[in-house]
Design a protein around this motif. Structure first.
Motif, PDB file in Angstrom:
ATOM      1  N   ASN A 124       1.059  -0.920   0.013  1.00 61.07           N
ATOM      2  CA  ASN A 124      -0.216   0.214  -0.181  1.00 61.07           C
ATOM      3  C   ASN A 124       1.158   1.002   0.335  1.00 61.07           C
ATOM      4  OD1 ASN A 124      -3.184  -0.372   0.244  1.00 61.07           O
ATOM      5  ND2 ASN A 124      -1.895  -1.869   1.869  1.00 61.07           N
ATOM      6  N   LEU A 125       2.232   1.761   0.723  1.00 59.50           N
ATOM      7  CA  LEU A 125       2.575   2.212   0.530  1.00 59.50           C
ATOM      8  C   LEU A 125       3.439   2.565  -0.733  1.00 59.50           C
ATOM      9  CD1 LEU A 125       3.722   1.642   4.315  1.00 59.50           C
ATOM     10  CD2 LEU A 125       2.858   4.032   3.085  1.00 59.50           C
ATOM     11  N   GLY A 126       3.832   1.244  -1.989  1.00 60.65           N
ATOM     12  CA  GLY A 126       3.926   1.761  -3.051  1.00 60.65           C
ATOM     13  C   GLY A 126       5.443   1.034  -2.924  1.00 60.65           C
ATOM     14  N   ASN A 127       5.923   0.265  -2.282  1.00 54.06           N
ATOM     15  CA  ASN A 127       7.354  -0.550  -1.639  1.00 54.06           C
ATOM     16  C   ASN A 127       7.478  -2.212  -2.254  1.00 54.06           C
ATOM     17  OD1 ASN A 127       9.558  -2.058  -0.555  1.00 54.06           O
ATOM     18  ND2 ASN A 127       9.741  -0.486   1.046  1.00 54.06           N
ATOM     19  N   ALA A 128       7.099  -2.224  -3.395  1.00 53.79           N
ATOM     20  CA  ALA A 128       7.790  -3.573  -4.088  1.00 53.79           C
ATOM     21  C   ALA A 128       8.157  -5.210  -3.383  1.00 53.79           C
ATOM     22  CB  ALA A 128       6.954  -3.369  -5.077  1.00 53.79           C
ATOM     23  N   ASP A 129       9.195  -4.322  -3.303  1.00 49.12           N
ATOM     24  CA  ASP A 129      10.222  -5.705  -2.340  1.00 49.12           C
ATOM     25  C   ASP A 129      10.228  -5.946  -1.060  1.00 49.12           C
ATOM     26  OD1 ASP A 129      12.104  -4.977  -4.907  1.00 49.12           O
ATOM     27  OD2 ASP A 129      13.385  -3.799  -4.454  1.00 49.12           O
ATOM     28  N   SER A 130       9.894  -4.347  -0.747  1.00 46.17           N
ATOM     29  CA  SER A 130       9.259  -5.254   0.583  1.00 46.17           C
ATOM     30  C   SER A 130       8.325  -6.117   0.994  1.00 46.17           C
ATOM     31  CB  SER A 130       9.651  -3.650   1.754  1.00 46.17           C
ATOM     32  OG  SER A 130      11.182  -3.304   2.194  1.00 46.17           O
ATOM     33  N   ALA A 131       7.018  -5.728  -0.234  1.00 48.82           N
ATOM     34  CA  ALA A 131       5.778  -6.202   0.467  1.00 48.82           C
ATOM     35  C   ALA A 131       6.311  -7.662  -0.302  1.00 48.82           C
ATOM     36  CB  ALA A 131       5.105  -5.350  -0.874  1.00 48.82           C
ATOM     37  N   VAL A 132       6.615  -7.917  -1.534  1.00 47.61           N
ATOM     38  CA  VAL A 132       7.491  -8.705  -1.823  1.00 47.61           C
ATOM     39  C   VAL A 132       7.988  -9.612  -0.376  1.00 47.61           C
ATOM     40  CG1 VAL A 132       8.621 -10.528  -3.626  1.00 47.61           C
ATOM     41  CG2 VAL A 132       7.365  -8.624  -4.159  1.00 47.61           C
ATOM     42  N   TYR A 133       8.995  -9.504   0.204  1.00 46.88           N
ATOM     43  CA  TYR A 133       9.511  -9.858   0.959  1.00 46.88           C
ATOM     44  C   TYR A 133       8.892 -10.684   1.606  1.00 46.88           C
ATOM     45  CZ  TYR A 133      12.854 -11.003   4.710  1.00 46.88           C
ATOM     46  OH  TYR A 133      13.732 -11.656   5.875  1.00 46.88           O
ATOM     47  N   PHE A 134       8.580  -9.860   2.754  1.00 44.44           N
ATOM     48  CA  PHE A 134       7.368 -10.741   3.531  1.00 44.44           C
ATOM     49  C   PHE A 134       5.911 -11.441   3.394  1.00 44.44           C
ATOM     50  CE2 PHE A 134       9.441  -6.841   5.974  1.00 44.44           C
ATOM     51  CZ  PHE A 134       9.915  -6.793   6.737  1.00 44.44           C
ATOM     52  N   LEU A 135       5.562 -10.893   1.999  1.00 46.32           N
ATOM     53  CA  LEU A 135       4.333 -12.150   1.670  1.00 46.32           C
ATOM     54  C   LEU A 135       4.722 -13.172   1.766  1.00 46.32           C
ATOM     55  CD1 LEU A 135       2.574  -9.102  -0.916  1.00 46.32           C
ATOM     56  CD2 LEU A 135       1.789  -9.912   1.696  1.00 46.32           C
ATOM     57  N   LEU A 185       2.146  -5.671  -9.960  1.00 47.51           N
ATOM     58  CA  LEU A 185       2.911  -7.151 -10.659  1.00 47.51           C
ATOM     59  C   LEU A 185       3.248  -7.659  -9.071  1.00 47.51           C
ATOM     60  CD1 LEU A 185       4.147  -7.096 -14.271  1.00 47.51           C
ATOM     61  CD2 LEU A 185       5.338  -8.133 -12.475  1.00 47.51           C
ATOM     62  N   LYS A 186       4.395  -6.998  -9.104  1.00 45.07           N
ATOM     63  CA  LYS A 186       4.930  -8.146  -7.909  1.00 45.07           C
ATOM     64  C   LYS A 186       4.160  -8.353  -7.427  1.00 45.07           C
ATOM     65  CE  LYS A 186       9.193  -5.655  -9.239  1.00 45.07           C
ATOM     66  NZ  LYS A 186      10.384  -4.607  -8.715  1.00 45.07           N
ATOM     67  N   ILE A 187       3.363  -7.818  -7.022  1.00 47.46           N
ATOM     68  CA  ILE A 187       3.205  -8.782  -5.259  1.00 47.46           C
ATOM     69  C   ILE A 187       1.726  -9.760  -5.876  1.00 47.46           C
ATOM     70  CG2 ILE A 187       3.083  -6.504  -4.053  1.00 47.46           C
ATOM     71  CD1 ILE A 187       0.085  -6.193  -4.342  1.00 47.46           C
ATOM     72  N   LEU A 188       1.819  -9.796  -7.454  1.00 51.32           N
ATOM     73  CA  LEU A 188       0.601 -10.144  -7.921  1.00 51.32           C
ATOM     74  C   LEU A 188       0.873 -11.566  -8.456  1.00 51.32           C
ATOM     75  CD1 LEU A 188      -2.940  -9.873  -8.879  1.00 51.32           C
ATOM     76  CD2 LEU A 188      -1.703  -9.719 -10.929  1.00 51.32           C
ATOM     77  N   MET A 189       2.239 -12.063  -8.767  1.00 53.09           N
ATOM     78  CA  MET A 189       2.609 -12.536  -9.133  1.00 53.09           C
ATOM     79  C   MET A 189       3.006 -13.431  -7.940  1.00 53.09           C
ATOM     80  SD  MET A 189       5.958 -11.053 -11.784  1.00 53.09           S
ATOM     81  CE  MET A 189       7.212 -12.781 -12.030  1.00 53.09           C
ATOM     82  N   VAL A 190       3.261 -12.859  -6.434  1.00 52.57           N
ATOM     83  CA  VAL A 190       3.503 -13.807  -5.382  1.00 52.57           C
ATOM     84  C   VAL A 190       1.961 -14.769  -4.794  1.00 52.57           C
ATOM     85  CG1 VAL A 190       3.430 -13.516  -2.898  1.00 52.57           C
ATOM     86  CG2 VAL A 190       4.978 -12.595  -4.032  1.00 52.57           C
ATOM     87  N   ALA A 191       1.254 -14.316  -5.425  1.00 53.45           N
ATOM     88  CA  ALA A 191      -0.247 -14.169  -4.924  1.00 53.45           C
ATOM     89  C   ALA A 191      -0.207 -15.648  -5.687  1.00 53.45           C
ATOM     90  CB  ALA A 191      -1.428 -13.892  -5.927  1.00 53.45           C
ATOM     91  N   PHE A 192       0.013 -15.960  -7.151  1.00 52.32           N
ATOM     92  CA  PHE A 192      -0.189 -16.165  -8.330  1.00 52.32           C
ATOM     93  C   PHE A 192       0.864 -17.569  -7.612  1.00 52.32           C
ATOM     94  CE2 PHE A 192       1.026 -18.561 -12.116  1.00 52.32           C
ATOM     95  CZ  PHE A 192      -0.135 -18.827 -12.697  1.00 52.32           C
ATOM     96  N   ASP A 193       2.191 -17.232  -7.342  1.00 53.97           N
ATOM     97  CA  ASP A 193       2.967 -18.444  -7.053  1.00 53.97           C
ATOM     98  C   ASP A 193       2.606 -19.057  -5.593  1.00 53.97           C
ATOM     99  OD1 ASP A 193       4.697 -18.025  -7.991  1.00 53.97           O
ATOM    100  OD2 ASP A 193       5.809 -17.006  -6.941  1.00 53.97           O
ATOM    101  N   MET A 194       0.734 -18.409  -4.789  1.00 52.47           N
ATOM    102  CA  MET A 194       0.262 -19.035  -3.919  1.00 52.47           C
ATOM    103  C   MET A 194      -0.972 -20.728  -4.367  1.00 52.47           C
ATOM    104  SD  MET A 194       0.036 -16.502  -0.881  1.00 52.47           S
ATOM    105  CE  MET A 194       1.389 -14.989  -0.463  1.00 52.47           C
ATOM    106  N   ASP A 195      -1.604 -19.405  -5.971  1.00 50.45           N
ATOM    107  CA  ASP A 195      -2.785 -19.938  -6.066  1.00 50.45           C
ATOM    108  C   ASP A 195      -2.292 -20.199  -7.096  1.00 50.45           C
ATOM    109  OD1 ASP A 195      -4.547 -21.508  -6.114  1.00 50.45           O
ATOM    110  OD2 ASP A 195      -5.757 -19.750  -5.408  1.00 50.45           O
ATOM    111  N   PRO A 196      -1.572 -21.184  -7.702  1.00 53.50           N
ATOM    112  CA  PRO A 196      -0.423 -21.235  -9.041  1.00 53.50           C
ATOM    113  C   PRO A 196      -1.893 -21.808 -10.614  1.00 53.50           C
ATOM    114  CG  PRO A 196      -0.332 -23.244  -8.500  1.00 53.50           C
ATOM    115  CD  PRO A 196      -0.490 -22.361  -7.070  1.00 53.50           C
ATOM    116  N   TYR A 197      -3.161 -21.788 -10.230  1.00 50.88           N
ATOM    117  CA  TYR A 197      -4.397 -22.742 -10.671  1.00 50.88           C
ATOM    118  C   TYR A 197      -5.311 -21.375 -11.253  1.00 50.88           C
ATOM    119  CZ  TYR A 197      -1.838 -26.919  -9.901  1.00 50.88           C
ATOM    120  OH  TYR A 197      -0.793 -27.914  -9.866  1.00 50.88           O
ATOM    121  N   ARG A 198      -4.877 -20.270 -10.604  1.00 50.49           N
ATOM    122  CA  ARG A 198      -5.846 -18.869 -11.067  1.00 50.49           C
ATOM    123  C   ARG A 198      -5.419 -18.744 -12.331  1.00 50.49           C
ATOM    124  NH1 ARG A 198      -7.573 -15.442  -5.905  1.00 50.49           N
ATOM    125  NH2 ARG A 198      -8.056 -14.749  -7.187  1.00 50.49           N
ATOM    126  N   ASN A 199      -5.980 -18.434 -13.873  1.00 52.26           N
ATOM    127  CA  ASN A 199      -5.636 -18.555 -14.768  1.00 52.26           C
ATOM    128  C   ASN A 199      -5.735 -17.069 -14.882  1.00 52.26           C
ATOM    129  OD1 ASN A 199      -5.145 -21.729 -15.386  1.00 52.26           O
ATOM    130  ND2 ASN A 199      -6.245 -21.196 -16.847  1.00 52.26           N
TER     131      ASN A 199
END
Length: 227
Positions: A124-135, A185-199
């Motif tokens: 939400n603060l626009g810090n993609a790298d930290s967001a990805v790390y903690f997610l 985009l970067k956080i969406l890639m994390v979401a896809f890795d968690m649930d990789p069957y969401r086309n």
């Protein structure tokens, strides 16, 4: 006649009793405030479910007012830092949320919900790298499929919100808009890795890749979207 040592010892015992009594009273007060704050947070959650965000925020604000004195009395009161961080997160005060989640995780770095909301706060603060790390840390510490799918859905919703903001931002400043698209985009890639069957998530990532001229990402996730 009593010796000076005897009088001094009596004074020490007396003040020790007073101190212990005050400490016990302070602990009881903190326990009561913390318990009350948890009840307020539960009420806030109920209002959120009922579709009354303003009312929910009112209760989260009350919970914050209860939790702050608890932490002033004991900065390591179990659970209080995480509870305060969650309240700030729900109030959309993400800088405060980050501050208190970092403190909470310094005491226990394996609490997955805290890691998840810290990551979402950074996004939400626009810090993609930290967001990805903690997610990713949240997913790594919690292998439960239900948790991961729930977090994946939460990330997707946040990504959609960020994309909406990016669209509006890009009308005035393309570069800033693209920065926001990258976060999405970067956080969406994390979401896809968690649930990789969401086309549909793969398709969204691919579309963002094309928008940002990253054709490797675009082509890779386009393949996933048509499986």
């Amino acid at each position: 006649m009593k010796s000076k040592w005897h009088i001094s010892l009596t004074c020490i015992v007396f003040f020790s009793i007073i101190y212990n009594s005050q400490a016990q009273e302070a602990q009881q007060n903190s326990d009561s405030l913390y318990s009350g704050a948890l009840n307020l947070m539960n009420d806030a959650g109920d209002w959120s479910v009922k579709g009354s965000p303003a009312k929910a925020k009112e209760f989260y604000a009350k919970a914050i007012n209860s939790l702050i004195p608890v932490l002033e009395n004991n900065s390591r009161f179990p659970g209080a830092s995480a509870a305060l961080a969650h309240c700030y997160y729900e109030m959309q005060q993400y800088n405060q949320s980050v501050t208190w989640y970092v403190k909470s995780l310094s005491e226990d770095s394996t609490i997955s919900p805290s890691l998840a909301e810290l990551g979402l706060s950074f996004a939400n603060l626009g810090n993609a790298d930290s967001a990805v790390y903690f997610l990713r840390s949240a997913a790594r510490h919690e292998n439960d499929e239900k948790f991961q799918k729930s977090l994946s859905s939460e990330i997707v919703r946040l990504s959609e919100k960020i994309q909406g903001k990016a669209y509006e931002t890009a009308k005035k400043d393309v570069d800033k808009g693209n920065e926001q698209y990258w976060v999405a985009l970067k956080i969406l890639m994390v979401a896809f890795d968690m649930d990789p069957y969401r086309n549909e998530v793969a398709k969204n990532i691919s579309d963002l890749g094309f928008r940002l001229n990253d054709y490797d990402i675009a082509s890779k996730y386009l393949k996933y979207s048509v499986r």
